[in-house]
Motif scaffolding. Structure first.
Motif, PDB file in Angstrom:
ATOM      1  N   UNK A 123       0.794  -1.215   0.000  1.00  0.00           N
ATOM      2  CA  UNK A 123       0.000   0.000   0.000  1.00  0.00           C
ATOM      3  C   UNK A 123       0.836   1.278   0.000  1.00  0.00           C
ATOM      4  N   UNK A 124       2.177   1.137  -0.062  1.00  0.00           N
ATOM      5  CA  UNK A 124       3.017   2.327  -0.266  1.00  0.00           C
ATOM      6  C   UNK A 124       3.084   2.668  -1.751  1.00  0.00           C
ATOM      7  N   UNK A 125       2.694   1.743  -2.623  1.00  0.00           N
ATOM      8  CA  UNK A 125       2.646   1.911  -4.088  1.00  0.00           C
ATOM      9  C   UNK A 125       3.942   2.480  -4.671  1.00  0.00           C
ATOM     10  N   UNK A 126       5.063   1.789  -4.463  1.00  0.00           N
ATOM     11  CA  UNK A 126       6.329   2.318  -4.953  1.00  0.00           C
ATOM     12  C   UNK A 126       6.646   1.968  -6.407  1.00  0.00           C
ATOM     13  N   UNK A 127       5.802   1.198  -7.065  1.00  0.00           N
ATOM     14  CA  UNK A 127       6.142   0.646  -8.367  1.00  0.00           C
ATOM     15  C   UNK A 127       5.679   1.539  -9.520  1.00  0.00           C
ATOM     16  N   UNK A 128       6.402   1.531 -10.638  1.00  0.00           N
ATOM     17  CA  UNK A 128       6.072   2.388 -11.787  1.00  0.00           C
ATOM     18  C   UNK A 128       4.637   2.288 -12.307  1.00  0.00           C
ATOM     19  N   UNK A 129       3.994   1.102 -12.369  1.00  0.00           N
ATOM     20  CA  UNK A 129       2.638   1.059 -12.920  1.00  0.00           C
ATOM     21  C   UNK A 129       1.625   1.906 -12.154  1.00  0.00           C
ATOM     22  N   UNK A 130       1.910   2.194 -10.883  1.00  0.00           N
ATOM     23  CA  UNK A 130       1.009   3.042 -10.113  1.00  0.00           C
ATOM     24  C   UNK A 130       0.863   4.391 -10.806  1.00  0.00           C
ATOM     25  N   UNK A 131       1.963   4.920 -11.319  1.00  0.00           N
ATOM     26  CA  UNK A 131       1.928   6.180 -12.074  1.00  0.00           C
ATOM     27  C   UNK A 131       1.557   5.935 -13.535  1.00  0.00           C
ATOM     28  N   UNK A 132       2.196   4.947 -14.157  1.00  0.00           N
ATOM     29  CA  UNK A 132       2.006   4.681 -15.589  1.00  0.00           C
ATOM     30  C   UNK A 132       0.570   4.311 -15.937  1.00  0.00           C
ATOM     31  N   UNK A 133      -0.081   3.536 -15.068  1.00  0.00           N
ATOM     32  CA  UNK A 133      -1.422   3.025 -15.356  1.00  0.00           C
ATOM     33  C   UNK A 133      -2.480   3.614 -14.419  1.00  0.00           C
ATOM     34  N   UNK A 134      -2.150   4.692 -13.751  1.00  0.00           N
ATOM     35  CA  UNK A 134      -3.028   5.251 -12.725  1.00  0.00           C
ATOM     36  C   UNK A 134      -4.085   6.221 -13.209  1.00  0.00           C
ATOM     37  N   UNK A 135      -4.228   6.372 -14.510  1.00  0.00           N
ATOM     38  CA  UNK A 135      -5.258   7.267 -15.057  1.00  0.00           C
ATOM     39  C   UNK A 135      -5.897   6.630 -16.286  1.00  0.00           C
ATOM     40  N   UNK A 136      -7.218   6.685 -16.357  1.00  0.00           N
ATOM     41  CA  UNK A 136      -7.946   6.322 -17.559  1.00  0.00           C
ATOM     42  C   UNK A 136      -8.125   4.847 -17.852  1.00  0.00           C
ATOM     43  N   UNK A 137      -7.732   3.969 -16.941  1.00  0.00           N
ATOM     44  CA  UNK A 137      -7.828   2.523 -17.203  1.00  0.00           C
ATOM     45  C   UNK A 137      -8.564   1.804 -16.064  1.00  0.00           C
ATOM     46  N   UNK A 138      -9.761   2.213 -15.775  1.00  0.00           N
ATOM     47  CA  UNK A 138     -10.621   1.639 -14.728  1.00  0.00           C
ATOM     48  C   UNK A 138     -10.154   1.990 -13.319  1.00  0.00           C
ATOM     49  N   UNK A 139      -9.012   1.499 -12.886  1.00  0.00           N
ATOM     50  CA  UNK A 139      -8.523   1.776 -11.540  1.00  0.00           C
ATOM     51  C   UNK A 139      -7.540   2.935 -11.609  1.00  0.00           C
ATOM     52  N   UNK A 140      -7.892   4.028 -10.949  1.00  0.00           N
ATOM     53  CA  UNK A 140      -7.047   5.224 -10.987  1.00  0.00           C
ATOM     54  C   UNK A 140      -6.326   5.409  -9.653  1.00  0.00           C
ATOM     55  N   UNK A 141      -5.311   6.254  -9.666  1.00  0.00           N
ATOM     56  CA  UNK A 141      -4.614   6.592  -8.419  1.00  0.00           C
ATOM     57  C   UNK A 141      -5.586   7.196  -7.411  1.00  0.00           C
ATOM     58  N   UNK A 142      -6.486   8.072  -7.892  1.00  0.00           N
ATOM     59  CA  UNK A 142      -7.460   8.687  -6.983  1.00  0.00           C
ATOM     60  C   UNK A 142      -8.365   7.629  -6.354  1.00  0.00           C
ATOM     61  N   UNK A 143      -8.802   6.673  -7.152  1.00  0.00           N
ATOM     62  CA  UNK A 143      -9.644   5.597  -6.617  1.00  0.00           C
ATOM     63  C   UNK A 143      -8.870   4.763  -5.606  1.00  0.00           C
ATOM     64  N   UNK A 144      -7.619   4.448  -5.913  1.00  0.00           N
ATOM     65  CA  UNK A 144      -6.799   3.690  -4.959  1.00  0.00           C
ATOM     66  C   UNK A 144      -6.661   4.445  -3.643  1.00  0.00           C
ATOM     67  N   UNK A 145      -6.437   5.742  -3.721  1.00  0.00           N
ATOM     68  CA  UNK A 145      -6.328   6.554  -2.511  1.00  0.00           C
ATOM     69  C   UNK A 145      -7.632   6.519  -1.721  1.00  0.00           C
ATOM     70  N   UNK A 146      -8.751   6.612  -2.421  1.00  0.00           N
ATOM     71  CA  UNK A 146     -10.059   6.577  -1.772  1.00  0.00           C
ATOM     72  C   UNK A 146     -10.289   5.227  -1.088  1.00  0.00           C
ATOM     73  N   UNK A 147     -10.045   4.135  -1.822  1.00  0.00           N
ATOM     74  CA  UNK A 147     -10.230   2.796  -1.254  1.00  0.00           C
ATOM     75  C   UNK A 147      -9.320   2.584  -0.046  1.00  0.00           C
ATOM     76  N   UNK A 148      -8.065   2.981  -0.198  1.00  0.00           N
ATOM     77  CA  UNK A 148      -7.100   2.790   0.881  1.00  0.00           C
ATOM     78  C   UNK A 148      -7.510   3.591   2.113  1.00  0.00           C
ATOM     79  N   UNK A 149      -8.003   4.805   1.910  1.00  0.00           N
ATOM     80  CA  UNK A 149      -8.455   5.610   3.037  1.00  0.00           C
ATOM     81  C   UNK A 149      -9.611   4.971   3.781  1.00  0.00           C
TER      82      UNK A 149
END
Length: 173
Positions: free
Chosen positions: A50-76
């Protein structure tokens, strides 16, 4: 847990745990916290760090179903202001001690090429493998997060479902 399953007539030698995303996280944590309980853990694009240190977190974090914002929301919501250490293995199983991982059941880890969680699933599969656990890791390069839940529409999802069924048959043979 085994006593309760046995009391209900269940076969405690034929238990497995599995899930996708957060369910993969919970399944990995259960497998680590309850050694000797499960014959298999089937983890589909699991959230293992859940620290999300890996490149796909940024590379695939927009526009492909699961976004960085959604991950932040779920994690919160998952941690709900607990102040939990994100490297606690009960939160991020990737950080479990090697001895804990060595006691884990065999694993099938499925990842998707265009998923922000891809590399943490791969890293978890490798940590298990390094600890001596039998691991099958399959990355579906052209797929996105949640593809596993669409076997009627996506051939790779049918293949992944068949792999889980085969892994369960093998674990219970």
């Amino acid at each position: 847990m085994s006593r309760e399953i046995g009391a209900l007539g269940g076969d405690t030698t034929r238990m497995a745990v599995g899930g996708d995303s957060a369910g993969g996280n919970l399944s990995a944590v259960l497998a680590n916290e309850l050694p000797g309980t499960f014959a298999l853990q089937a983890l589909m694009y699991p959230a293992t760090d859940l620290t999300h240190p890996f490149p796909p977190y940024e590379e695939n974090g927009e526009g492909l179903l699961l976004t960085k914002d959604a991950l932040t929301w779920f994690q919160g919501h998952y941690l709900d202001g607990t102040g939990a250490d994100l490297k606690d293995p009960r939160v991020s199983p990737l950080y479990a001690e090697t001895a804990t991982l060595a006691a884990a059941p065999a694993a099938l880890v499925i990842t998707a090429g265009y998923d922000p969680l891809r590399d943490e699933g791969e890293a978890y599969a490798q940590r298990l493998r390094d600890a001596g656990v039998a691991v099958e890791h399959v990355n579906y390069d052209g797929q996105v997060y949640l593809f596993f839940s669409m076997p009627a529409a996506i051939p790779d999802a049918r293949d992944a479902t068949e792999r889980v069924a085969a892994a369960l048959r093998g674990a219970w043979a």
